[in-house]
Design a protein around this motif. Structure first.
Motif, short mmCIF file in Angstrom:
data_model
loop_
_atom_site.label_atom_id
_atom_site.label_comp_id
_atom_site.label_asym_id
_atom_site.label_seq_id
_atom_site.Cartn_x
_atom_site.Cartn_y
_atom_site.Cartn_z
N UNK A 72 0.81 -1.20 0.00
CA UNK A 72 0.00 0.00 0.00
C UNK A 72 0.85 1.25 0.00
N UNK A 73 0.22 2.35 -0.38
CA UNK A 73 0.86 3.66 -0.40
C UNK A 73 -0.02 4.68 0.30
N UNK A 74 0.65 5.65 0.90
CA UNK A 74 -0.01 6.85 1.43
C UNK A 74 0.66 8.05 0.76
N UNK A 75 -0.13 8.97 0.27
CA UNK A 75 0.41 10.18 -0.36
C UNK A 75 -0.25 11.40 0.26
N UNK A 76 0.59 12.34 0.67
CA UNK A 76 0.11 13.57 1.30
C UNK A 76 0.46 14.75 0.40
N UNK A 77 -0.52 15.49 -0.14
CA UNK A 77 -0.22 16.66 -0.97
C UNK A 77 0.45 17.75 -0.13
N UNK A 78 1.48 18.36 -0.69
CA UNK A 78 2.17 19.45 0.02
C UNK A 78 2.11 20.76 -0.77
N UNK A 79 1.90 20.67 -2.09
CA UNK A 79 1.76 21.87 -2.93
C UNK A 79 0.53 21.67 -3.80
N UNK A 80 -0.55 22.40 -3.51
CA UNK A 80 -1.82 22.17 -4.20
C UNK A 80 -1.80 22.59 -5.66
N UNK A 81 -1.05 23.64 -5.99
CA UNK A 81 -1.02 24.13 -7.37
C UNK A 81 0.25 23.75 -8.11
N UNK A 82 1.08 22.90 -7.52
CA UNK A 82 2.22 22.36 -8.22
C UNK A 82 3.31 23.36 -8.53
N UNK A 83 4.30 22.88 -9.30
CA UNK A 83 5.44 23.70 -9.68
C UNK A 83 5.14 24.60 -10.87
N UNK A 84 4.08 24.26 -11.62
CA UNK A 84 3.70 25.05 -12.80
C UNK A 84 2.34 25.66 -12.52
N UNK A 85 2.26 26.92 -12.14
CA UNK A 85 1.02 27.50 -11.63
C UNK A 85 -0.11 27.62 -12.64
N UNK A 86 0.19 27.60 -13.95
CA UNK A 86 -0.87 27.82 -14.93
C UNK A 86 -1.43 26.53 -15.52
N UNK A 87 -1.07 25.36 -14.96
CA UNK A 87 -1.71 24.11 -15.37
C UNK A 87 -2.19 23.36 -14.13
N UNK A 88 -2.98 22.33 -14.35
CA UNK A 88 -3.62 21.60 -13.26
C UNK A 88 -2.68 20.51 -12.73
N UNK A 89 -1.90 20.86 -11.71
CA UNK A 89 -0.95 19.90 -11.16
C UNK A 89 -0.79 20.13 -9.66
N UNK A 90 -0.38 19.10 -8.95
CA UNK A 90 -0.02 19.25 -7.55
C UNK A 90 1.18 18.36 -7.23
N UNK A 91 1.74 18.54 -6.04
CA UNK A 91 2.94 17.80 -5.64
C UNK A 91 2.71 17.25 -4.24
#
Length: 206
Positions: A72-91
């Motif tokens: 199993x995996x657990x993933x916790x988002x730390x950056x909601x808008x990602x490294x590229x602010x003008x596209x739909x991404x998170x980290x």
């Protein structure tokens, strides 16, 4: 090294295939162009089945380089808008545990083999960079590392020899390409391919 190059080639091809699938789906909508238009979650919980490529046996062992298991995996988002602010991404930060069973042979110094098995625990830790390319599809890249620990059968059991069954522990680099089909905002079918494992499971976004 040839095995690592082969796995690297397979992983690269899989990554291109995953992104290609996402790109084809993205042609039908423009989700990727809307930052933040993705599931709002605090943690992703992902149970899965596992296929392991890495042959991690110590000296004296030989056998199948493919293991089977679950984890199993657990993933916790730390950056909601990602490294590229003008596209739909998170980290996020992803971590987990896999249990994998291998078959193997022990080769005695004077000749001969003994059938045995080994069980491994994998502890992956990686950065997860997600791209929400379409309403139903997202892809991710996961560079990181994994810690592993192996438990071997007693290779001398029933042979008349006396020896200890070894264990093995180390740290290795890891890389995964992830593809998800989102049934809704709370669940998805998730496939992960890379080194050292391949997995298929279901993600729950909480």
């Amino acid at each position: 090294m040839p095995k690592l190059r082969t796995i690297g080639s397979v992983s690269a091809a899989a990554l291109l295939a995953v992104f290609g699938a996402g790109e084809s789906s993205a042609m039908a909508d423009d989700t990727i162009k809307h930052p933040g238009d993705h599931p709002d979650y605090k943690v992703e919980i992902e149970p899965h089945g596992t296929l392991a490529f890495a042959n991690l046996y110590g000296n004296g062992y030989d056998g199948s380089s493919t293991g089977f298991g679950a984890g199993g995996r657990f993933t916790i988002p730390v950056v909601q808008n990602g490294f590229i602010p003008n596209i739909n991404n998170n980290v996020g930060v992803t971590f987990g545990l896999d249990f994998v069973h291998y078959s193997c042979d022990y080769r005695f110094p004077g000749g001969g083999k003994y059938d045995c098995s080994a069980n491994f625990l994998f502890f992956p830790v990686a950065m997860q960079w997600n791209f929400f390319v379409a309403e139903r599809w997202s892809v991710a890249a996961e560079p990181g590392l994994y810690i592993y620990h192996g438990f071997f059968d007693d290779p001398c059991k029933g042979t008349g020899f006396s020896c200890d069954g070894p264990t093995r522990t180390s740290v290795q680099p890891a890389f995964y390409a992830v593809g998800r089909y989102h049934f809704n905002e709370k669940t998805s079918l998730t496939m992960r391919i890379g080194y050292p494992t391949f997995s298929v499971g279901v993600s729950f976004f909480m």
